[in-house]
Design a protein around this motif. Structure first.
Motif, PDB file in Angstrom:
ATOM      1  N   CYS A   1       0.838  -1.205   0.000  1.00 17.39           N
ATOM      2  CA  CYS A   1       0.000   0.000   0.000  1.00 17.39           C
ATOM      3  C   CYS A   1       0.868   1.247   0.000  1.00 17.39           C
ATOM      4  O   CYS A   1       1.732   1.413   0.860  1.00 17.39           O
ATOM      5  CB  CYS A   1      -0.921   0.003   1.220  1.00 17.39           C
ATOM      6  N   CYS A   2       0.653   2.090  -0.996  1.00 22.56           N
ATOM      7  CA  CYS A   2       1.207   3.444  -0.989  1.00 22.56           C
ATOM      8  C   CYS A   2       0.152   4.271  -0.260  1.00 22.56           C
ATOM      9  O   CYS A   2      -0.832   4.712  -0.853  1.00 22.56           O
ATOM     10  CB  CYS A   2       1.440   3.937  -2.414  1.00 22.56           C
ATOM     11  N   ALA A   3       0.331   4.413   1.047  1.00 19.93           N
ATOM     12  CA  ALA A   3      -0.742   4.870   1.922  1.00 19.93           C
ATOM     13  C   ALA A   3      -0.958   6.370   1.871  1.00 19.93           C
ATOM     14  O   ALA A   3      -0.014   7.158   1.770  1.00 19.93           O
ATOM     15  CB  ALA A   3      -0.450   4.436   3.351  1.00 19.93           C
ATOM     16  N   GLY A   4      -2.231   6.737   1.964  1.00 21.39           N
ATOM     17  CA  GLY A   4      -2.601   8.135   2.104  1.00 21.39           C
ATOM     18  C   GLY A   4      -2.657   8.521   3.574  1.00 21.39           C
ATOM     19  O   GLY A   4      -2.131   7.822   4.441  1.00 21.39           O
ATOM     20  N   ARG A   5      -3.323   9.618   3.870  1.00 21.27           N
ATOM     21  CA  ARG A   5      -3.468  10.031   5.262  1.00 21.27           C
ATOM     22  C   ARG A   5      -4.433   9.116   6.002  1.00 21.27           C
ATOM     23  O   ARG A   5      -5.265   8.449   5.396  1.00 21.27           O
ATOM     24  CB  ARG A   5      -3.966  11.474   5.320  1.00 21.27           C
TER      25      ARG A   5
ATOM     26  N   VAL B   1      -9.737   4.679  -2.468  1.00 17.62           N
ATOM     27  CA  VAL B   1      -8.614   3.806  -2.759  1.00 17.62           C
ATOM     28  C   VAL B   1      -8.508   3.604  -4.267  1.00 17.62           C
ATOM     29  O   VAL B   1      -9.525   3.509  -4.957  1.00 17.62           O
ATOM     30  CB  VAL B   1      -8.761   2.428  -2.058  1.00 17.62           C
ATOM     31  N   SER B   2      -7.286   3.580  -4.765  1.00 15.28           N
ATOM     32  CA  SER B   2      -7.015   3.222  -6.155  1.00 15.28           C
ATOM     33  C   SER B   2      -6.311   1.868  -6.147  1.00 15.28           C
ATOM     34  O   SER B   2      -5.441   1.626  -5.315  1.00 15.28           O
ATOM     35  CB  SER B   2      -6.135   4.276  -6.841  1.00 15.28           C
ATOM     36  N   VAL B   3      -6.691   0.999  -7.073  1.00 14.35           N
ATOM     37  CA  VAL B   3      -6.255  -0.389  -7.068  1.00 14.35           C
ATOM     38  C   VAL B   3      -5.445  -0.692  -8.322  1.00 14.35           C
ATOM     39  O   VAL B   3      -5.877  -0.368  -9.436  1.00 14.35           O
ATOM     40  CB  VAL B   3      -7.472  -1.336  -6.988  1.00 14.35           C
ATOM     41  N   PHE B   4      -4.291  -1.319  -8.149  1.00 17.20           N
ATOM     42  CA  PHE B   4      -3.365  -1.590  -9.252  1.00 17.20           C
ATOM     43  C   PHE B   4      -2.949  -3.056  -9.246  1.00 17.20           C
ATOM     44  O   PHE B   4      -3.104  -3.754  -8.250  1.00 17.20           O
ATOM     45  CB  PHE B   4      -2.122  -0.701  -9.134  1.00 17.20           C
ATOM     46  N   GLU B   5      -2.397  -3.492 -10.371  1.00 16.59           N
ATOM     47  CA  GLU B   5      -1.838  -4.836 -10.430  1.00 16.59           C
ATOM     48  C   GLU B   5      -0.472  -4.892  -9.755  1.00 16.59           C
ATOM     49  O   GLU B   5      -0.148  -5.845  -9.056  1.00 16.59           O
ATOM     50  CB  GLU B   5      -1.729  -5.309 -11.883  1.00 16.59           C
TER      51      GLU B   5
ATOM     52  N   HIS C   1       1.187   6.231 -10.068  1.00 16.25           N
ATOM     53  CA  HIS C   1      -0.063   6.988  -9.999  1.00 16.25           C
ATOM     54  C   HIS C   1       0.050   8.113  -8.974  1.00 16.25           C
ATOM     55  O   HIS C   1      -0.394   9.252  -9.218  1.00 16.25           O
ATOM     56  CB  HIS C   1      -1.201   6.031  -9.642  1.00 16.25           C
ATOM     57  N   ALA C   2       0.683   7.818  -7.813  1.00 13.99           N
ATOM     58  CA  ALA C   2       0.902   8.849  -6.799  1.00 13.99           C
ATOM     59  C   ALA C   2       1.830   9.937  -7.327  1.00 13.99           C
ATOM     60  O   ALA C   2       1.626  11.129  -7.089  1.00 13.99           O
ATOM     61  CB  ALA C   2       1.479   8.219  -5.537  1.00 13.99           C
TER      62      ALA C   2
ATOM     63  N   ASP D   1      -5.570   5.945  -0.524  1.00 16.56           N
ATOM     64  CA  ASP D   1      -4.646   4.825  -0.499  1.00 16.56           C
ATOM     65  C   ASP D   1      -4.495   4.286  -1.913  1.00 16.56           C
ATOM     66  O   ASP D   1      -5.406   4.397  -2.734  1.00 16.56           O
ATOM     67  CB  ASP D   1      -5.167   3.688   0.400  1.00 16.56           C
ATOM     68  N   ARG D   2      -3.351   3.687  -2.180  1.00 18.39           N
ATOM     69  CA  ARG D   2      -3.118   3.005  -3.459  1.00 18.39           C
ATOM     70  C   ARG D   2      -2.565   1.619  -3.150  1.00 18.39           C
ATOM     71  O   ARG D   2      -1.492   1.508  -2.567  1.00 18.39           O
ATOM     72  CB  ARG D   2      -2.150   3.814  -4.336  1.00 18.39           C
TER      73      ARG D   2
END
Length: 336
Positions: A210-214, A220-224, A232-233, A247-248
Motif C-alpha cells: 500500500c502506498c498509503a494516504g493520510r 482507494v485506487s487499485v493496481f496490479e 499513480h501517486a 490509499d493506493r
C-alpha cells in the motif's frame, strides 16, 4: 563459466545439449524451490499457476510461458541463456532427482520471512527514480515506512566459488498491527532480458502493498503492480494534487483477495478506482471486480486504465519524456 575474447559469456553445442535435456522439476527441487504435490504433477508454492510435470516440463499458465529447465531459469529467474546453460552443464544440479516430497501442502508451506536487507539502497533509488521515473519524495517516504527496501542475496558462482550478489527491490504488505505479512521482489538489473519477479515464500496475498494516504482516507485506487501504484501517486503530485488523499494498493496480479481484505478492514472507504492494466486480463478483471463491488453496495466504483501505455508506469515514463521536451498539455489533461 567460459568468457570469449570480447568479454561475452558463451557455451558449446555439447553444453547446450546437456542443458536442453535437463528436467525443470529436477532443477526446481535441487534449487530448493517450495513445491506442492498436485495430482501427478507439482506447482510452485507462491504461484499455483506454475506447473512442473514428472516428464520434466514446465508451464506458467498465467503468463503463457513453457519449456524445460532452461526456460524456467530464463523467464522466472532472469538468467541469460549462456548463464543458464553453463550452470546446468557444470553438473552442479546433476544427479538423480530426489524422491517426491512426502509432506502435505500445509506441512510444506514455509514460514514467511523477509529477505536480507542490503547495507545501502543505492540500486533501489537508481532503479526507481531513474528507470521508473518515480518521485523521490514519495519513494523516500515509502522507505522510511519500511514499505520498500533493497534486498541482497549472496551465492557462490558455479565453478569458481566466487561470492556474487543479487539485489532486488522488495515491496512489503503489512497487516493492521503493522506486521509484515507479504513481500514481492523485483530485480534492479535493467539489462536482463527477463527481469526477476517473485513473491517471497510464505507471503499471504491478502495483505497488499500500500502506498498509503493520510489516516482515515475514504478513497482507494487499485493496481496490479506496486510500481504502478507509486507511479499513480507520482502523477498526482506532478499535477499539483494531494497524492495522499487516497490509499493506493497493489494486488500482485488481477486476483481480488487483497482488495476484499483491504475493504473489510477499512469500512470507511467508499470510493474505489480500479486502475488495472489496459490489456485483456486487466480489463476483464476490472469489469468483473466492478460488477461484484456494485453488487456489494459500493456505489462509487470506476474503471480507470492509463490513458496511454499498458500500465500506469508506462504512462508516467511517457509523461516524463514529454515533460522534458516542454510540451505535456495533452497528457496533463488526463492526470489523476
Amino acid at each position: 563459466m567460459p568468457i570469449s575474447r570480447n568479454g561475452k559469456t558463451y557455451f558449446t553445442n555439447a553444453q547446450y545439449r546437456i542443458a536442453r535435456a535437463y528436467s525443470a522439476l529436477e532443477y526446481a527441487r535441487a534449487a530448493k524451490y517450495s513445491l506442492v504435490k498436485d495430482g501427478n504433477c507439482y506447482h510452485l508454492q507462491e504461484h499455483d499457476s506454475m506447473i512442473f510435470t514428472l516428464d520434466g516440463k514446465w508451464f506458467w499458465n498465467s503468463r503463457g510461458y513453457r519449456g524445460g529447465a532452461l526456460e524456467f531459469m530464463q523467464f522466472y529467474e532472469g538468467q541469460t541463456l549462456p548463464e543458464a546453460v553453463n550452470m546446468l552443464a557444470s553438473g552442479r544440479f546433476c544427479g538423480a532427482p530426489p524422491s517426491p516430497p512426502a509432506q502435505s501442502q500445509s506441512e510444506e508451506k514455509k514460514p514467511f520471512e523477509l529477505p536480507e536487507k542490503a547495507p545501502s539502497f543505492k540500486r533501489l533509488f537508481s532503479y526507481l527514480l531513474k528507470t521508473r521515473k518515480l518521485d523521490s519524495e514519495i519513494v523516500q517516504r515509502l522507505v522510511e515506512e519500511h514499505r520498500i527496501y533493497e534486498s541482497v542475496r549472496r551465492y557462490p558462482a558455479p565453478g569458481t566459488g566466487e561470492v556474487r550478489e543479487v539485489h532486488n527491490v522488495v515491496f512489503v504488505g503489512f497487516d493492521s498491527r503493522g506486521q509484515p505479512r507479504s513481500a514481492y521482489q523485483r530485480g534492479t538489473n535493467t539489462h536482463a532480458l527477463t527481469p526477476f519477479k517473485r513473491d517471497v515464500a510464505g507471503s499471504d496475498k491478502r495483505y497488499a502493498f500500500c502506498c498509503a494516504g493520510r489516516s482515515g482516507v475514504t478513497a482507494v485506487s487499485v493496481f496490479e503492480a506496486s510500481i504502478d501504484a507509486i507511479s499513480h501517486a507520482t502523477l498526482a503530485k506532478i499535477s499539483g494534487g494531494d497524492w495522499r488523499d487516497r490509499d493506493r494498493v497493489a494486488l500482485g496480479g488481477v486476483a481480488p483477495p487483497a482488495l476484499i481484505h483491504y475493504l473489510q478492514e477499512r469500512p470507511q472507504v467508499r470510493q474505489i478506482q480500479l486502475c488495472l492494466d489496459s490489456d485483456g486480463p486487466g480489463i476483464a478483471a476490472a469489469e468483473k471486480m466492478k460488477a461484484e463491488l456494485l453488487k456489494a453496495g459500493y456505489a462509487e466504483v470506476v474503471f480507470c486504465p492509463p490513458p496511454t501505455g499498458k500500465d500506469w508506469n508506462d504512462y508516467l515514463v511517457e509523461f516524463r519524456q514529454i515533460l522534458e521536451q516542454g510540451d505535456a498539455k495533452e497528457l496533463s489533461a488526463a492526470l489523476p
